[in-house]
Design an enzyme around this catalytic site. Structure first.
Site, PDB file in Angstrom:
ATOM      1  N   THR A 151     -10.779 -21.648  35.287  1.00 55.83           N
ATOM      2  CA  THR A 151     -11.328 -21.389  33.951  1.00 55.83           C
ATOM      3  C   THR A 151     -10.782 -22.446  33.001  1.00 55.83           C
ATOM      4  O   THR A 151      -9.587 -22.460  32.694  1.00 55.83           O
ATOM      5  CB  THR A 151     -10.931 -19.986  33.442  1.00 55.83           C
ATOM      6  OG1 THR A 151     -11.385 -19.005  34.378  1.00 55.83           O
ATOM      7  CG2 THR A 151     -11.571 -19.730  32.076  1.00 55.83           C
TER       8      THR A 151
ATOM      9  N   LYS B 178     -18.092 -18.580  30.907  1.00 58.90           N
ATOM     10  CA  LYS B 178     -16.863 -17.890  31.309  1.00 58.90           C
ATOM     11  C   LYS B 178     -15.987 -17.576  30.088  1.00 58.90           C
ATOM     12  O   LYS B 178     -15.410 -16.486  29.966  1.00 58.90           O
ATOM     13  CB  LYS B 178     -16.107 -18.769  32.315  1.00 58.90           C
ATOM     14  CG  LYS B 178     -14.739 -18.265  32.711  1.00 58.90           C
ATOM     15  CD  LYS B 178     -14.780 -16.932  33.437  1.00 58.90           C
ATOM     16  CE  LYS B 178     -13.377 -16.410  33.717  1.00 58.90           C
ATOM     17  NZ  LYS B 178     -13.378 -15.002  34.079  1.00 58.90           N
TER      18      LYS B 178
ATOM     19  N   LYS C 165      -4.844 -18.159  27.244  1.00 63.23           N
ATOM     20  CA  LYS C 165      -5.462 -19.500  27.355  1.00 63.23           C
ATOM     21  C   LYS C 165      -6.975 -19.405  27.139  1.00 63.23           C
ATOM     22  O   LYS C 165      -7.577 -20.207  26.417  1.00 63.23           O
ATOM     23  CB  LYS C 165      -5.111 -20.078  28.740  1.00 63.23           C
ATOM     24  CG  LYS C 165      -5.797 -21.358  29.158  1.00 63.23           C
ATOM     25  CD  LYS C 165      -6.901 -21.151  30.212  1.00 63.23           C
ATOM     26  CE  LYS C 165      -6.520 -20.417  31.456  1.00 63.23           C
ATOM     27  NZ  LYS C 165      -7.622 -20.181  32.391  1.00 63.23           N
TER      28      LYS C 165
HETATM   29  N1  LIG Z   1      -6.396 -13.703  38.173  1.00 64.61           N
HETATM   30  C1  LIG Z   1      -7.611 -13.397  37.757  1.00 64.61           C
HETATM   31  O1  LIG Z   1      -7.969 -12.204  37.667  1.00 64.61           O
HETATM   32  C2  LIG Z   1      -8.615 -14.443  37.394  1.00 64.61           C
HETATM   33  C3  LIG Z   1      -8.243 -15.737  37.098  1.00 64.61           C
HETATM   34  N2  LIG Z   1      -9.203 -16.659  36.744  1.00 64.61           N
HETATM   35  C4  LIG Z   1      -8.834 -18.045  36.469  1.00 64.61           C
HETATM   36  O2  LIG Z   1      -8.570 -18.654  37.726  1.00 64.61           O
HETATM   37  C5  LIG Z   1      -7.547 -19.627  37.600  1.00 64.61           C
HETATM   38  C6  LIG Z   1      -6.403 -19.280  38.542  1.00 64.61           C
HETATM   39  O3  LIG Z   1      -5.925 -18.002  38.189  1.00 64.61           O
HETATM   40  P1  LIG Z   1      -4.796 -17.242  39.046  1.00 64.61           P
HETATM   41  O4  LIG Z   1      -4.982 -17.497  40.478  1.00 64.61           O
HETATM   42  O5  LIG Z   1      -4.779 -15.854  38.532  1.00 64.61           O
HETATM   43  O6  LIG Z   1      -3.491 -18.002  38.520  1.00 64.61           O
HETATM   44  P2  LIG Z   1      -2.051 -18.168  39.158  1.00 64.61           P
HETATM   45  O7  LIG Z   1      -1.152 -18.394  38.005  1.00 64.61           O
HETATM   46  O8  LIG Z   1      -1.761 -17.068  40.107  1.00 64.61           O
HETATM   47  O9  LIG Z   1      -2.189 -19.522  40.015  1.00 64.61           O
HETATM   48  C7  LIG Z   1      -2.290 -20.762  39.383  1.00 64.61           C
HETATM   49  C8  LIG Z   1      -2.462 -21.867  40.400  1.00 64.61           C
HETATM   50  O10 LIG Z   1      -2.486 -23.137  39.717  1.00 64.61           O
HETATM   51  C9  LIG Z   1      -1.486 -23.983  40.282  1.00 64.61           C
HETATM   52  N3  LIG Z   1      -0.967 -24.913  39.279  1.00 64.61           N
HETATM   53  C10 LIG Z   1      -0.471 -24.621  38.051  1.00 64.61           C
HETATM   54  N4  LIG Z   1      -0.131 -25.747  37.400  1.00 64.61           N
HETATM   55  C11 LIG Z   1      -0.387 -26.774  38.246  1.00 64.61           C
HETATM   56  C12 LIG Z   1      -0.271 -28.181  38.150  1.00 64.61           C
HETATM   57  N5  LIG Z   1       0.200 -28.776  37.047  1.00 64.61           N
HETATM   58  N6  LIG Z   1      -0.651 -28.928  39.212  1.00 64.61           N
HETATM   59  C13 LIG Z   1      -1.134 -28.338  40.321  1.00 64.61           C
HETATM   60  N7  LIG Z   1      -1.286 -27.019  40.484  1.00 64.61           N
HETATM   61  C14 LIG Z   1      -0.929 -26.234  39.445  1.00 64.61           C
HETATM   62  C15 LIG Z   1      -0.426 -23.039  40.797  1.00 64.61           C
HETATM   63  O11 LIG Z   1       0.407 -23.698  41.726  1.00 64.61           O
HETATM   64  P3  LIG Z   1       1.920 -23.182  42.028  1.00 64.61           P
HETATM   65  O12 LIG Z   1       1.765 -22.092  43.026  1.00 64.61           O
HETATM   66  O13 LIG Z   1       2.609 -24.377  42.539  1.00 64.61           O
HETATM   67  O14 LIG Z   1       2.467 -22.702  40.704  1.00 64.61           O
HETATM   68  C16 LIG Z   1      -1.310 -21.955  41.418  1.00 64.61           C
HETATM   69  O15 LIG Z   1      -1.824 -22.366  42.652  1.00 64.61           O
HETATM   70  C17 LIG Z   1      -7.150 -19.635  36.121  1.00 64.61           C
HETATM   71  O16 LIG Z   1      -7.894 -20.648  35.472  1.00 64.61           O
HETATM   72  C18 LIG Z   1      -7.589 -18.257  35.639  1.00 64.61           C
HETATM   73  O17 LIG Z   1      -7.857 -18.234  34.255  1.00 64.61           O
HETATM   74  C19 LIG Z   1     -10.538 -16.348  36.743  1.00 64.61           C
HETATM   75  C20 LIG Z   1     -10.956 -15.089  37.061  1.00 64.61           C
HETATM   76  C21 LIG Z   1     -10.030 -14.033  37.372  1.00 64.61           C
HETATM   77  O1  LIG Z   2     -10.840 -13.999  34.191  1.00 66.12           O
HETATM   78  C1  LIG Z   2     -10.571 -12.854  34.496  1.00 66.12           C
HETATM   79  C2  LIG Z   2     -11.524 -11.913  35.007  1.00 66.12           C
HETATM   80  O2  LIG Z   2     -11.155 -10.750  35.288  1.00 66.12           O
HETATM   81  O3  LIG Z   2     -12.702 -12.283  35.141  1.00 66.12           O
END
Ligand SMILES: NC(=O)C1=CN([C@@H]2O[C@H](COP(=O)(O)OP(=O)(O)OC[C@H]3O[C@@H](n4cnc5c(N)ncnc54)[C@H](OP(=O)(O)O)[C@@H]3O)[C@@H](O)[C@H]2O)C=CC1
Ligand SMILES: O=CC(=O)O
Length: 291
Positions: free
Chosen positions: A95, A170, A238
């Site tokens: 996102t 989104k 965010k």
């Molecule tokens: N959780 C949810 O319900 C939902 C989330 N989203 C979106 O999906 C995306 C991921 O969410 P989610 O999985 O929950 O988040 P998490 O915080 O669980 O995971 C984040 C991921 O990004 C990686 N990351 C962070 N910073 C960096 C960087 N500088 N370089 C490389 N990799 C990086 C992390 O790696 P590391 O493990 O090394 O920290 C990890 O793999 C976000 O944009 C979120 O807004 C969308 C729908 C639903």
């Molecule tokens: O981005 C979060 C979700 O639930 O969709």
């Protein structure tokens, strides 16, 4: 089909597992490499960098935290750009704002690669069970090529036209969700403070015209102060910030979203950023206590 996957956080891990379960070969990479181990135990292979994954796979999906992470994985040393070329596609499910998505798209297509943005609506459980709503935009040919994987990941894939439209859609959805979570929290506090049982409020809501899966799913855990993260609060904040910026750009006044953003920011300042976004309830409870 062999699919690459970059980013194994809550969502990336769940989506990759689902792809493996459905017979896809998956090559994964994560900044913290140890997070690949569980996927390997379920049949995935590991790439040493995003570039290595791109080199190996025809289609690679990214699911990163925020715009900075999404850009880093593409542009930094060992990133996607080093190996993207004609015949290879990159699908970014993170996102992000539309400017970030357009920047990534331009860089990839300038090297002859193909790009689709595909942020998703739905959280950890829909990701585990392939029930996400996919908001894709960009190259229709890549959407068509990836449709068998998209159909496993989601219950519905929208194709919204030019790059940026997926990101915008989104952010609009999550702006609404963040506002709803704040209002819901206020309602739970109001019920309790005025002598009602908030559990009865949940039952009443669930039978009426504003029933929804979020109230039904999060309400009982919020009443137990259980904020195990499905959607981390820092990501919801965010999304509010990026949605407000989209409002600025289009001169759309959003006072309710602005107030909700302040509550999420306050929650972050209290150290609640890694909790589920429903932890904003703690801020709302506190405000009512001190007023
Ligand atoms: N959780 C949810 O319900 C939902 C989330 N989203 C979106 O999906 C995306 C991921 O969410 P989610 O999985 O929950 O988040 P998490 O915080 O669980 O995971 C984040 C991921 O990004 C990686 N990351 C962070 N910073 C960096 C960087 N500088 N370089 C490389 N990799 C990086 C992390 O790696 P590391 O493990 O090394 O920290 C990890 O793999 C976000 O944009 C979120 O807004 C969308 C729908 C639903
Ligand atoms: O981005 C979060 C979700 O639930 O969709």
């Amino acid at each position: 089909m062999e699919v690459g996957f970059l980013g194994l956080g809550i969502m990336g891990k769940a989506i990759s597992m689902n792809l493996l379960r459905n017979g896809f070969k998956v090559t994964v990479w994560n900044r913290t490499l140890s997070k690949c181990d569980e996927l390997v135990a379920h049949g995935a292979t590991v790439g040493g960098s995003p570039a290595e994954v791109i080199k190996k796979c025809t289609i690679t999906i990214g699911m990163l935290a925020d715009p900075a992470a999404a850009l880093s994985v593409v542009f930094d040393k060992g990133g996607v750009l080093e190996q993207i070329c004609p015949g290879k596609g990159y699908i970014d499910m993170s996102t992000v704002d539309h400017e970030t998505s357009i920047k990534i798209s331009q860089a990839i297509t300038s090297k002859g690669g193909h790009f689709l943005e595909a942020p998703v609506s739905g959280s950890k459980q829909p990701a585990e069970t392939g029930q996400l709503v996919i908001l894709s935009a960009g190259e229709k040919a890549l959407y068509d090529e990836a449709i068998s994987a998209l159909n496993v990941i989601g219950k519905k894939a929208f194709f919204l036209g030019e790059v940026g439209n997926g990101a915008k859609m989104k952010l609009v959805v999550n702006m609404i969700m963040g506002c709803m979570m704040n209002t819901f929290s206020e309602g739970l506090v109001l019920a309790e403070k005025s002598g009602l049982d908030p559990r009865t409020l949940l039952d009443v809501l669930d039978l009426g015209g504003i029933a929804n899966p979020m109230f039904k799913g999060k309400g009982p855990t919020m009443l137990q102060s259980n904020y195990a993260p499905a959607f981390p609060l820092k990501h919801q904040q965010k999304d509010m910030r990026l949605a407000l910026a989209l409002g600025d750009e289009n001169a759309v006044s959003m006072p309710i979203a602005a107030a909700a953003n302040e509550a999420f920011k306050k929650a972050r300042s209290l150290g609640l950023g890694d909790n589920d976004f429903s932890a904003v309830f703690e801020v709302v409870k506190d405000l009512k206590r001190s007023s």
